[in-house]
Design a protein around this motif. Sequence first.
Motif, short mmCIF file in Angstrom:
data_model
loop_
_atom_site.label_atom_id
_atom_site.label_comp_id
_atom_site.label_asym_id
_atom_site.label_seq_id
_atom_site.Cartn_x
_atom_site.Cartn_y
_atom_site.Cartn_z
N HIS A 89 1.08 -1.05 0.09
CA HIS A 89 0.46 -0.28 0.25
C HIS A 89 1.36 0.75 0.48
CE1 HIS A 89 -2.77 2.76 0.77
NE2 HIS A 89 -2.92 3.07 2.07
N GLU A 90 2.08 1.39 0.72
CA GLU A 90 2.75 2.46 0.48
C GLU A 90 3.13 2.48 0.13
OE1 GLU A 90 6.89 3.66 3.52
OE2 GLU A 90 5.47 1.90 3.99
N LEU A 91 3.57 1.32 -0.87
CA LEU A 91 4.34 1.50 -2.40
C LEU A 91 3.46 1.75 -3.15
CD1 LEU A 91 6.68 0.40 -4.09
CD2 LEU A 91 5.63 -1.60 -4.53
N LEU A 92 2.41 1.57 -3.10
CA LEU A 92 1.46 2.06 -4.02
C LEU A 92 0.89 3.87 -4.27
CD1 LEU A 92 -0.97 1.63 -6.39
CD2 LEU A 92 -2.16 1.19 -5.27
N VAL A 93 0.79 4.13 -2.74
CA VAL A 93 0.97 6.19 -2.96
C VAL A 93 2.02 6.38 -3.15
CG1 VAL A 93 0.71 7.03 -0.82
CG2 VAL A 93 -0.73 4.37 -1.36
N GLN A 94 2.95 6.13 -2.60
CA GLN A 94 3.88 6.94 -3.07
C GLN A 94 4.83 6.77 -4.11
OE1 GLN A 94 5.64 8.42 -0.65
NE2 GLN A 94 5.00 7.60 0.90
N SER A 95 4.05 6.04 -5.56
CA SER A 95 4.49 5.87 -6.77
C SER A 95 3.23 6.69 -7.43
CB SER A 95 4.32 4.70 -7.28
OG SER A 95 5.39 3.56 -6.53
N GLY A 96 1.95 6.72 -6.64
CA GLY A 96 1.23 7.70 -6.86
C GLY A 96 1.64 9.05 -7.33
N ILE A 97 1.76 9.55 -5.28
CA ILE A 97 2.39 10.74 -5.62
C ILE A 97 2.79 11.31 -6.88
CG2 ILE A 97 3.63 12.72 -4.11
CD1 ILE A 97 1.70 10.63 -2.30
N ALA A 98 4.62 10.43 -7.00
CA ALA A 98 5.50 10.08 -7.46
C ALA A 98 5.10 10.32 -9.17
CB ALA A 98 6.41 9.22 -7.82
N LEU A 99 3.99 9.93 -9.58
CA LEU A 99 3.55 9.56 -10.67
C LEU A 99 2.70 11.52 -11.43
CD1 LEU A 99 2.62 8.30 -13.13
CD2 LEU A 99 0.59 7.62 -12.71
N ALA A 100 1.94 11.99 -10.26
CA ALA A 100 1.15 13.26 -10.16
C ALA A 100 2.09 13.58 -10.58
CB ALA A 100 0.70 13.29 -9.05
N ILE A 101 3.26 13.86 -9.65
CA ILE A 101 4.43 15.04 -9.67
C ILE A 101 5.37 15.32 -10.95
CG2 ILE A 101 6.58 15.98 -9.02
CD1 ILE A 101 5.83 14.53 -5.80
N THR A 102 5.33 14.23 -11.34
CA THR A 102 5.67 13.67 -13.29
C THR A 102 4.82 14.12 -14.07
OG1 THR A 102 5.05 11.12 -12.87
CG2 THR A 102 7.47 12.27 -12.37
N LEU A 103 3.94 13.85 -13.76
CA LEU A 103 2.43 14.68 -14.72
C LEU A 103 2.92 15.68 -14.70
CD1 LEU A 103 0.55 13.70 -16.41
CD2 LEU A 103 -0.79 13.41 -14.99
N VAL A 104 2.96 16.45 -13.67
CA VAL A 104 2.76 17.73 -13.81
C VAL A 104 4.43 18.71 -14.63
CG1 VAL A 104 2.54 19.99 -12.45
CG2 VAL A 104 1.26 18.20 -11.58
N ILE A 105 5.15 17.70 -14.10
CA ILE A 105 6.42 18.24 -14.79
C ILE A 105 6.15 17.81 -16.27
CG2 ILE A 105 8.86 17.67 -14.94
CD1 ILE A 105 9.08 17.09 -12.08
N SER A 106 5.85 16.48 -16.42
CA SER A 106 5.20 16.69 -18.42
C SER A 106 4.69 16.93 -18.98
CB SER A 106 5.14 15.11 -18.58
OG SER A 106 3.97 14.89 -17.42
N ILE A 107 3.60 17.67 -18.52
CA ILE A 107 3.04 18.48 -18.77
C ILE A 107 3.37 19.55 -19.49
CG2 ILE A 107 0.34 19.92 -19.01
CD1 ILE A 107 -0.54 17.70 -17.09
N ALA A 108 3.54 20.16 -18.71
CA ALA A 108 4.84 21.10 -18.72
C ALA A 108 5.60 21.69 -19.38
CB ALA A 108 5.55 22.33 -17.79
N LEU A 109 6.97 20.31 -19.06
CA LEU A 109 7.27 20.12 -20.60
C LEU A 109 7.04 20.19 -21.81
CD1 LEU A 109 10.43 18.07 -18.86
CD2 LEU A 109 10.57 20.45 -18.94
N GLY A 110 5.72 19.56 -22.12
CA GLY A 110 5.06 19.57 -23.63
C GLY A 110 4.34 20.32 -23.51
N TRP A 111 4.31 21.82 -22.75
CA TRP A 111 3.73 22.32 -23.27
C TRP A 111 4.93 23.80 -24.00
CZ3 TRP A 111 -0.01 25.47 -24.55
CH2 TRP A 111 -0.53 27.13 -23.97
N LEU A 112 6.07 22.91 -23.46
CA LEU A 112 7.42 24.13 -24.03
C LEU A 112 7.53 23.57 -25.68
CD1 LEU A 112 9.34 24.48 -20.72
CD2 LEU A 112 8.13 25.93 -21.86
N VAL A 113 7.78 21.76 -25.18
CA VAL A 113 8.44 21.54 -26.45
C VAL A 113 7.52 21.78 -27.65
CG1 VAL A 113 8.84 18.47 -27.18
CG2 VAL A 113 9.70 19.65 -24.98
N ALA A 114 5.59 21.64 -27.63
CA ALA A 114 4.97 21.76 -28.28
C ALA A 114 4.88 23.00 -28.79
CB ALA A 114 3.34 21.54 -28.01
#
Length: 395
Positions: A89-114
């Motif tokens: 459960h802790e692995l799932l929660v921590q991985s979800g938080i990491a995925l959410a953070i990286t998703l925000v970073i990827s959207i910002a980078l995608g905006w710049l790359v586009a």
Amino acid sequence: MRLLLLIRRLPPRTVRLRLTLLYGALFAVSGAVLLAVTYLLVSNSTGRLVFLSFHRDPASDPGAQPLPLPDDLARARTGATRQHAAELHELLVQSGIALAITLVISIALGWLVAGRVLRPLQTMTTAIRQISARNVHERLAAGGPRDELKDLADTVDGLLGRLETALDAHKRFVANAAHELRTPLTLQHALLEETLTDRAATLSSFQATFERLLVNSEQQERLLESLLTLTRSERGLDRRRPLDLATIADHVLLAPRPEAALLRVGADTAPAPASGDRTLVERLVTNLVDNATHYNHADGWVEVTTATVAGRAVLSVANTGPVIPAEQVDRLFEPFQRLGDRTARNDGHHGLGLSIVRAIAAAHDATVTARARPEGGLIVEVAFPAGELAAVTAQ
């Protein structure tokens, strides 16, 4: 109502926003798949406990500790299972938080790359918006490697080049048409003014003036008819019907032509089925024959042939006449272009015959080739896409 207002306040769905959302969605799906695979691997690799049970004889080993009871083993197994579930459960929660953070970073980078990818396209759009009829000569002239954007810029430059050529031709056409229409109007005005100011004018002089005005009016009518035919041909065909070039050529040659009385007119008309607008094709043949008979000399000849060559219906009109420089042949197919000094001639021909021929041929997907004869005169060939002879004869 509030939802509609909120939707209207959203930013426009630009290509950059769509690309950014696409990048973010792809990253979210890839991250979710990676998280699921990791969760399954961890749960299957650490979720099994092995318990060894064996029997100890106290007589043989007096110092041995007593073996755990079955209840202790059950409690240990339950505790290990709970601990393993908590870790997952802790692995799932921590991985979800990491995925959410990286998703925000990827959207910002995608905006710049586009934005970076679409920057050349925005530059081209701005440049195209600034091009008008006054500066159509300007080009995008995009640099960089040969990629899709470079091909797009080169295609737009080619389109601008064709537009510039068409606009220049249109300007010349309008100027020449205005000159051709103004000349007979000026002549009519001069004839009327001369007749009205002549106090000694008689009935015969009025009659002569009116005859000249009638001839001038007929020339204007022919000019306007030629201009309308040229416009209609350049607009294209609404529908096509089967026709035979041989039948049309024979019909055109039967029409009386005073200029052909001193010429030898021959015809070799073999079946040449095609398809198109019969009225326009008949006008094409008429213009070629009229051009061949008018620009000729005494004791000259005109030869009209039709045939099917290499799957195409071919019409050929050859004639004798003045020597035409090879470099001047293409110019004859431009509107209001004739050999010699056309301003000093008043023969009712306005230099539209061959330009109409070219426009009608283009409307029928036909090709026109012309070459000057070394002895004088011209040979013009028009090749139409072949049609069905059965349909022509049934017509």
